[in-house]
Scaffold this active site. Structure first.
Site, mmCIF file in Angstrom:
data_model
loop_
_atom_site.group_PDB
_atom_site.id
_atom_site.type_symbol
_atom_site.label_atom_id
_atom_site.label_comp_id
_atom_site.label_asym_id
_atom_site.label_seq_id
_atom_site.Cartn_x
_atom_site.Cartn_y
_atom_site.Cartn_z
ATOM 1 C CD GLU A 179 -7.116 -27.084 29.195
ATOM 2 O OE1 GLU A 179 -8.131 -27.801 29.237
ATOM 3 O OE2 GLU A 179 -7.140 -25.895 28.815
ATOM 4 C CB THR A 197 0.911 -3.391 6.624
ATOM 5 O OG1 THR A 197 -0.392 -3.289 6.058
ATOM 6 C CG2 THR A 197 1.629 -2.055 6.527
ATOM 7 C CG ASP A 198 -2.416 -7.341 3.988
ATOM 8 O OD1 ASP A 198 -2.760 -6.436 4.774
ATOM 9 O OD2 ASP A 198 -3.043 -7.619 2.945
ATOM 10 C CE1 TYR A 211 -6.066 -0.103 -0.095
ATOM 11 C CE2 TYR A 211 -3.989 -0.367 -1.261
ATOM 12 C CZ TYR A 211 -4.797 -0.641 -0.179
ATOM 13 O OH TYR A 211 -4.358 -1.475 0.800
ATOM 14 C CB THR A 241 -0.935 -0.022 1.225
ATOM 15 O OG1 THR A 241 -1.767 -1.166 1.109
ATOM 16 C CG2 THR A 241 -1.808 1.204 1.299
ATOM 17 C CE LYS A 294 -2.717 -4.623 8.306
ATOM 18 N NZ LYS A 294 -2.790 -4.578 6.844
HETATM 19 N N1 GLU Z 1 -2.798 -5.922 0.987
HETATM 20 C C1 GLU Z 1 -1.877 -4.836 1.066
HETATM 21 C C2 GLU Z 1 -0.456 -5.353 1.285
HETATM 22 O O1 GLU Z 1 -0.172 -6.025 2.252
HETATM 23 C C3 GLU Z 1 -2.393 -3.912 2.069
HETATM 24 C C4 GLU Z 1 -1.644 -3.715 3.293
HETATM 25 C C5 GLU Z 1 -0.677 -2.590 3.272
HETATM 26 O O2 GLU Z 1 0.254 -2.559 2.499
HETATM 27 O O3 GLU Z 1 -0.852 -1.751 4.136
HETATM 28 O O4 GLU Z 1 0.376 -5.119 0.452
#
Ligand code: GLU
Length: 335
Positions: A292, A98-99, A32, A20, A171
């Site tokens: 457990e 970020t994913d 986007y 992103t 995340k």
């Molecule tokens: N799906 C995107 C990625 O991981 C969105 C997450 C991001 O970059 O913030 O590239």
């Protein structure tokens, strides 16, 4: 007038993978597209980077990080190692979605051997969105990569004015800028408009002290993650074993638990030589041995503090060295 890049400034290589931070949004649109802007365009959008470093860029991939895979990980690890083996380069910054940033970061933390800073950076808002967070995150990431205080800390993730250890971070929110959280052991530090402040060092083995290297020939062993839930049966565990999994990470309920049917399937898989790691779907806490579930009797491995997606990374690399559950358990205590 921007200052000319000084030859006295440290050299930083930016390895771009998409995400992103390089995403583009059409005017008025909700959605986007990831990975539209090039590495050069991202750097050009932050002219004050010239005050921090002499930057060169390399486009390693152009993907949303949901498409991150072993081939790209291998390329990224090789390009990161090559950059840091160059004595003229002070540090590497990797732009990334970020994913799956936490998985890539932890993977590099285990397979790149260096004392120099490796900093992953992303953004929650596309590059041309209102109040985009990418430019400041990138500025802060380059600042962290150039500071001698970042050396020896393993792979770091910079976003939202925070510095996280790749091992600790997850995340935790779909859209908010404060998505990254290092719940167990806290932040590596803070970075205010390019001024880093570090706290305690990392506690587990990483980078220069890691014993893992990527096998030159052959893929990493297949490791699947199975998400536990009320009413779970054995179907997905049997399916993973049938698909050739050499290891399984259970995103267990609570303290890494799973119901009787799934437990029986996991026990059978362990007997047939599949490494079974119990992690937790809760997002926090430690999965300990023999609470457990009788791990000693069933030959299971407890994930300790690692979430399921990071437990998968460590298990894949661990299985390249040993299939012995005691050795594998040791990795989860040490890394
Ligand atoms: N799906 C995107 C990625 O991981 C969105 C997450 C991001 O970059 O913030 O590239």
């Amino acid at each position: 007038m921007p200052r000319p890049a000084s030859t006295l400034l440290p050299r930083v290589r930016v390895l771009a993978t998409g995400g992103t931070i390089a995403g583009a949004q059409a005017r008025g649109a909700r959605g986007y597209k990831s990975a539209v802007f090039s590495a050069e365009a991202l750097i050009a959008a932050v002219p004050r980077l010239r005050e921090l470093a002499r930057i060169d860029v390399e486009q390693v991939a152009a993907i949303g990080s949901q498409d991150m895979d072993e081939a790209t990980w291998r390329k990224l690890a090789a390009r990161t190692q090559a950059a840091l083996d160059d004595p003229t380069i002070a540090g590497v910054v990797i732009t990334h979605g970020t994913d799956t940033m936490e998985e890539t970061g932890y993977f590099l933390n285990l397979v790149v051997h260096t004392e120099k800073p490796i900093v992953l950076v992303g953004a929650m808002r596309p590059a041309n969105a209102m109040s985009a967070d990418g430019p400041m995150n990138l500025f802060n990431a380059v600042a962290v990569a150039t500071t001698p205080a970042a050396r020896g800390r393993g792979v770091l993730i910079v976003a939202n004015d925070e510095i996280h250890f790749a091992r600790e971070v997850a995340k935790t929110n779909t859209t908010q800028l404060g998505t990254f959280n290092s719940g167990h052991r806290g932040l590596a530090g803070l970075v205010n408009a390019g001024r880093p402040h570090f706290y305690a060092p990392p506690v587990r083995r990483h980078t220069a002290a890691s014993e893992f290297t990527l096998p030159v020939r052959g893929a990493l062993p297949r490791v699947d993650i199975v998400f536990a839930h009320a009413g779970m049966d054995r179907t997905l565990i049997d399916a993973a074993v049938a698909a050739g999994a050499r290891g399984l990470v259970i995103a267990g309920v609570g303290d890494g638990n799973l119901g009787a049917l799934a437990l029986a399937a996991s026990a059978a898989a362990a007997k047939s030589g599949v490494a079974i790691v119990r992690s937790s779907r809760t997002g926090g806490g430690v999965v300990e041995r023999n609470i457990e579930i009788d791990d000693d009797r069933l030959d299971f491995i407890a994930a300790d503090e690692l979430n399921p997606q990071k437990a998968r990374v460590l298990l894949m690399l661990g299985l390249t060295v040993s299939q012995d559950s005691r050795v594998l358990q040791g990795y989860f205590v040490n890394y």
